[in-house]
Design a protein around this motif. Sequence first.
Motif, PDB file in Angstrom:
ATOM      1  N   LYS A 148       3.784   5.694  -5.572  1.00 25.29           N
ATOM      2  CA  LYS A 148       3.658   5.736  -7.025  1.00 25.29           C
ATOM      3  C   LYS A 148       2.562   6.709  -7.440  1.00 25.29           C
ATOM      4  O   LYS A 148       2.730   7.501  -8.373  1.00 25.29           O
ATOM      5  CB  LYS A 148       3.374   4.339  -7.566  1.00 25.29           C
ATOM      6  N   LEU A 149       1.431   6.647  -6.759  1.00 23.81           N
ATOM      7  CA  LEU A 149       0.330   7.557  -7.062  1.00 23.81           C
ATOM      8  C   LEU A 149       0.735   9.016  -6.829  1.00 23.81           C
ATOM      9  O   LEU A 149       0.370   9.900  -7.607  1.00 23.81           O
ATOM     10  CB  LEU A 149      -0.900   7.222  -6.224  1.00 23.81           C
ATOM     11  N   ALA A 150       1.498   9.264  -5.790  1.00 26.32           N
ATOM     12  CA  ALA A 150       1.945  10.626  -5.493  1.00 26.32           C
ATOM     13  C   ALA A 150       2.840  11.151  -6.615  1.00 26.32           C
ATOM     14  O   ALA A 150       2.707  12.301  -7.045  1.00 26.32           O
ATOM     15  CB  ALA A 150       2.675  10.672  -4.155  1.00 26.32           C
ATOM     16  N   VAL A 151       3.748  10.292  -7.096  1.00 28.34           N
ATOM     17  CA  VAL A 151       4.635  10.697  -8.195  1.00 28.34           C
ATOM     18  C   VAL A 151       3.824  10.970  -9.456  1.00 28.34           C
ATOM     19  O   VAL A 151       4.022  11.993 -10.128  1.00 28.34           O
ATOM     20  CB  VAL A 151       5.710   9.615  -8.449  1.00 28.34           C
ATOM     21  N   GLU A 152       2.901  10.082  -9.798  1.00 32.26           N
ATOM     22  CA  GLU A 152       2.062  10.269 -10.980  1.00 32.26           C
ATOM     23  C   GLU A 152       1.221  11.538 -10.864  1.00 32.26           C
ATOM     24  O   GLU A 152       1.079  12.288 -11.825  1.00 32.26           O
ATOM     25  CB  GLU A 152       1.173   9.050 -11.204  1.00 32.26           C
ATOM     26  N   PHE A 199       0.839  -1.192   0.000  1.00 33.23           N
ATOM     27  CA  PHE A 199       0.000   0.000   0.000  1.00 33.23           C
ATOM     28  C   PHE A 199       0.882   1.253   0.000  1.00 33.23           C
ATOM     29  O   PHE A 199       0.601   2.211  -0.729  1.00 33.23           O
ATOM     30  CB  PHE A 199      -0.947   0.001   1.205  1.00 33.23           C
ATOM     31  N   ASP A 200       1.936   1.249   0.778  1.00 33.96           N
ATOM     32  CA  ASP A 200       2.851   2.389   0.823  1.00 33.96           C
ATOM     33  C   ASP A 200       3.500   2.620  -0.546  1.00 33.96           C
ATOM     34  O   ASP A 200       3.646   3.766  -0.982  1.00 33.96           O
ATOM     35  CB  ASP A 200       3.928   2.186   1.889  1.00 33.96           C
ATOM     36  N   LYS A 201       3.884   1.536  -1.225  1.00 33.82           N
ATOM     37  CA  LYS A 201       4.464   1.649  -2.563  1.00 33.82           C
ATOM     38  C   LYS A 201       3.442   2.232  -3.544  1.00 33.82           C
ATOM     39  O   LYS A 201       3.767   3.078  -4.372  1.00 33.82           O
ATOM     40  CB  LYS A 201       4.941   0.291  -3.066  1.00 33.82           C
TER      41      LYS A 201
END
Length: 86
Positions: A11-15, A5-7
Amino acid sequence: MKQEFDKLMAKLAVERDELNLKLHLASMEAKEEFASAEKMWEQVKLKAGDIADDSVETSDEFISTAKVVGEELKDAYQRIAKRIKD
């Protein structure tokens, strides 16, 4: 499970950040192109006024030039609309 979930969140934050930047840049480009198009619009309006004024003699070359600028303006508006839509 928490690590996955953290990964995913990372990833969502970067996108999200990348998309946010692209949206901002697209907006800036659209604004800049619109400002440029506004200058062309002023030229076309002046030329159209001269063409419509029967007291001002206008050549075919003058009318042709006004038409070219008008076509360039139409293309610019279409590019701006596409940027805003995408």
